[in-house]
Scaffold this motif. Structure first.
Motif, PDB file in Angstrom:
ATOM      1  N   ASN A 297       0.751  -1.358   0.028  1.00 14.04           N
ATOM      2  CA  ASN A 297      -0.078  -0.093  -0.218  1.00 14.04           C
ATOM      3  C   ASN A 297       0.716   1.178  -0.072  1.00 14.04           C
ATOM      4  O   ASN A 297       0.488   2.124   0.817  1.00 14.04           O
ATOM      5  N   PHE A 298       1.698   1.214  -1.015  1.00 16.17           N
ATOM      6  CA  PHE A 298       2.714   2.603  -1.052  1.00 16.17           C
ATOM      7  C   PHE A 298       2.584   2.934  -2.302  1.00 16.17           C
ATOM      8  O   PHE A 298       2.043   2.241  -3.600  1.00 16.17           O
ATOM      9  N   PRO A 303       7.479   6.694  -2.348  1.00 12.24           N
ATOM     10  CA  PRO A 303       8.020   6.078  -1.050  1.00 12.24           C
ATOM     11  C   PRO A 303       7.327   4.636  -0.971  1.00 12.24           C
ATOM     12  O   PRO A 303       6.513   4.296  -1.170  1.00 12.24           O
ATOM     13  N   GLY A 304       8.292   3.936  -0.634  1.00 11.47           N
ATOM     14  CA  GLY A 304       7.937   2.377  -0.126  1.00 11.47           C
ATOM     15  C   GLY A 304       8.287   1.493  -1.332  1.00 11.47           C
ATOM     16  O   GLY A 304       8.160   0.047  -1.278  1.00 11.47           O
ATOM     17  N   PRO A 395      -6.525   8.692  -8.976  1.00 12.06           N
ATOM     18  CA  PRO A 395      -5.362   9.683  -9.010  1.00 12.06           C
ATOM     19  C   PRO A 395      -4.678   9.793  -7.396  1.00 12.06           C
ATOM     20  O   PRO A 395      -3.994  10.337  -7.214  1.00 12.06           O
ATOM     21  N   TYR A 396      -5.275   9.139  -6.530  1.00  4.72           N
ATOM     22  CA  TYR A 396      -4.900   9.146  -5.079  1.00  4.72           C
ATOM     23  C   TYR A 396      -4.076   8.241  -4.627  1.00  4.72           C
ATOM     24  O   TYR A 396      -4.062   7.065  -4.983  1.00  4.72           O
ATOM     25  N   THR A 397      -3.205   8.361  -3.580  1.00  5.50           N
ATOM     26  CA  THR A 397      -2.431   7.398  -2.759  1.00  5.50           C
ATOM     27  C   THR A 397      -2.917   7.521  -1.168  1.00  5.50           C
ATOM     28  O   THR A 397      -3.152   8.495  -0.747  1.00  5.50           O
ATOM     29  N   PRO A 398      -2.734   6.545  -0.553  1.00  5.61           N
ATOM     30  CA  PRO A 398      -3.005   6.157   0.887  1.00  5.61           C
ATOM     31  C   PRO A 398      -1.783   7.215   1.522  1.00  5.61           C
ATOM     32  O   PRO A 398      -0.604   7.352   1.132  1.00  5.61           O
TER      33      PRO A 398
END
Length: 577
Positions: A297-298, A303-304, A395-398
């Motif tokens: 979940n990156f 990052p990640g 278009p979003y990230t957690p």
């Protein structure tokens, strides 16, 4: 303590095998070389080692059982199923999770078997430990009770997880005999009994973070009661936690000053953390003690290093739109074309893009990564360059389980294929949630002004927290948030107050794995989730093709086919699967 959990797995299994061994002809018994004799474990030191094994399953991952698909953060089963996030990545990457997103899963979907195995392995570990405790003699009774109370509480917790995932599940205790246990009884009373035993017998001070104490057991008990709508029974427990509760190190529970600090590795085990899975990195475990369940979940390319899953939905992002008074749009108008949050959907990172300038709850940008907004100390979120397949996942990230650039290598695992193995704890219960339980209880008991006071505690913290800012100190968006004033229509009736409570949990606890279970226990899953699918499917056509929530079936998940098979038909499948 978490860094010891996985290391004793082999020891635990050895102990379990020994304790289950029985032979009437003792003179024929030969202890295998290299296996622990039961006498080695039959003391407080041995029991403590087995107890660590019980705790080890809390995060839902095990090198010997399963990994991300059974994560106890419930990012799949609570947040994706609850409409807060899309599966993400691309359409061909892990179709088993896509089935949960579209409610097209069946009992052969192996992620459910992984989840079942980790939960019931945790239960088996508790019962093995309790059986051992029953054979220990000559030890301090208070110490034995302290160990027993932790084990019984954790057994209640594991059964609670099974109950809310699958509904009809078997309950197993230390007296359960045989391999084939039916799922034909209501196990809520048994869950309550386990959790109440912990609440009544555990001390407040445990000397180590990560252990359950009196107040953790009380919070788990209150949660189980609220799930059953036993609000009057839950009320005194919740009030006691608010007024007197302390963490296992004796620190009084409180809302910490900044909302975002709840998700910062350097603020693990704060006063707001009622109970958290304890993660650690670079401890010799190869990353298995880190947040292995969140490994996918990156941001893809950010990052990640992996893998672009768990992308917040547009509907969820829109929920942070506020009116001119800084209050939520409880009438659902946040999804209207004029109020939907503007995104860079369909744009390359090199394409011009103007940020949304409408009023937003500031918790949005501590929860979701979106283009043009600072992403901690990584610089501005670049948009599509951090998205694997924007057309599919959005278009979003957690953001809540992410880490800062300055923390990489220190609080992230070094030497693995990904840096997305972090020491960032998962907060299973935050004090903010306890306060929202109090609000929910007062709404259901008809005390609407008191409920408003509780909800306003959460909103006041959001108002006074640090906002996401640019390098010059200016706010990254048009942040507005305020409390509900006396006489507001949101608290004019029980029906309206419920809407305010449901929405506040969405804003405060979003992407923390609660939403699906909330919608089901409130009895609104059918209405909300089909409305969500209708909205999100118009934007993410491929991701939600054929999606539909069936209330006669999808309020619970299918009992894994493998488990039914090995039970020789003793376990009965949930209706519709």
């Amino acid at each position: 303590m978490k860094n010891l959990h996985k290391k004793i797995f082999t020891l635990f299994i050895a102990g379990a095998l020994i304790l289950s061994y029985s032979c009437s002809d003792d003179f024929l018994r030969v202890n295998p070389i290299g296996t622990l004799d039961e006498n080695v474990l039959r003391n407080v030191a041995g029991a403590e080692k087995l107890l660590i094994g019980v705790y080890s399953n809390l995060d839902g991952t095990s090198q010997n059982v399963t990994s991300w698909n059974s994560a106890s953060s419930n990012w799949i089963y609570g947040s994706i199923a609850g409409g807060e996030a899309n599966k993400g990545s691309d359409a061909g990457d892990n179709a088993l999770v896509a089935q949960v997103q579209t409610f097209s899963m069946d009992a052969a979907n192996d992620i459910f078997n992984g989840k079942w195995r980790i939960v019931y392995d945790g239960i088996a570990r508790t019962n093995t430990l309790i059986n051992l405790l029953n054979t220990i003699e000559g030890e301090d009774e208070a110490t034995i009770l302290r160990i027993r109370s932790q084990a019984v509480t954790l057994r209640g917790h594991y059964h609670f997880e099974a109950k809310r995932l699958w509904g009809n599940v078997p309950y197993l205790n230390e007296d359960t005999e045989g391999y084939y246990v039916p799922n034909d009884q209501d196990i809520w009373p048994l869950i309550e009994a386990d959790l109440r035993f912990g609440y009544e017998n555990l001390p407040e001070s445990m000397g180590e973070v990560g252990r359950v104490n009196k107040w953790v057991a009380g919070a788990m008990l209150a949660k189980a009661l609220i799930y059953q709508q036993k609000f009057q029974e839950a009320k005194p427990i919740v009030e006691a936690i608010i007024n007197n509760g302390v963490n296992p190190m004796g620190v009084k529970y409180a809302l910490i000053d900044n909302f975002s600090d709840n998700f910062d590795i350097e603020h693990n085990n704060s006063a707001e953390s009622v109970f958290a899975w304890q993660y650690s990195a670079n401890d010799g475990s190869g990353g298995w003690n880190a947040g292995y369940g969140e490994i996918l979940n990156f941001p893809y390319g950010g990052p990640g290093s992996c893998c672009g899953f768990f992308q917040p939905s547009q509907e969820f992002v829109n929920s942070f739109r506020v009116d001119s008074n800084g209050l939520p749009m409880l009438d659902g108008s946040y999804n209207s074309p004029e109020n939907a949050v503007k995104s860079d959907d369909g744009l390359a990172s090199t394409d011009p893009f103007d940020l949304d300038n409408g009023p937003l709850d500031p918790r949005l940008d501590w929860t979701v990564g979106r283009r043009g907004i600072p992403f901690f100390d990584w610089g501005l979120h670049p948009g599509r360059d951090w998205i694997r397949d924007q057309n599919y996942g959005g278009p979003y990230t957690p953001k809540k389980q992410l880490y800062k650039k300055s923390q990489e290598g220190l609080f992230t695992e070094v030497g693995q294929w990904t840096t997305g193995l972090t020491a960032n704890n998962y907060n299973y219960i935050r004090f903010a949630e306890v306060i929202l339980w109090a609000a929910e209880i007062e709404i259901e008991l008809g005390n609407l002004d008191l409920a408003r006071d509780y909800i306003n505690m959460i909103r006041e913290r959001a108002k006074n927290s640090e906002y996401v800012t640019y390098e010059d100190g200016s706010a990254a968006a048009n942040y507005q948030v305020d409390v509900y004033p006396p006489g507001h229509i949101a608290f004019s009736s029980q029906i309206e107050a419920r809407k305010a409570l449901y929405f506040e949990r969405k804003l405060e606890l979003g992407l923390e794995g609660h939403r699906f279970f909330d919608l089901v226990r409130w009895g609104v899953a059918n209405e909300y989730l089909n409305d969500f699918i209708n909205y999100e499917s118009q934007i993410r056509t491929q991701a939600y093709q054929g999606a539909a929530f069936n209330p006669g079936t999808n309020n619970v998940y299918p009992i894994p086919l493998f488990q039914i098979d090995i039970s020789r038909g003793t376990l009965q499948q949930n209706p519709g699967y």
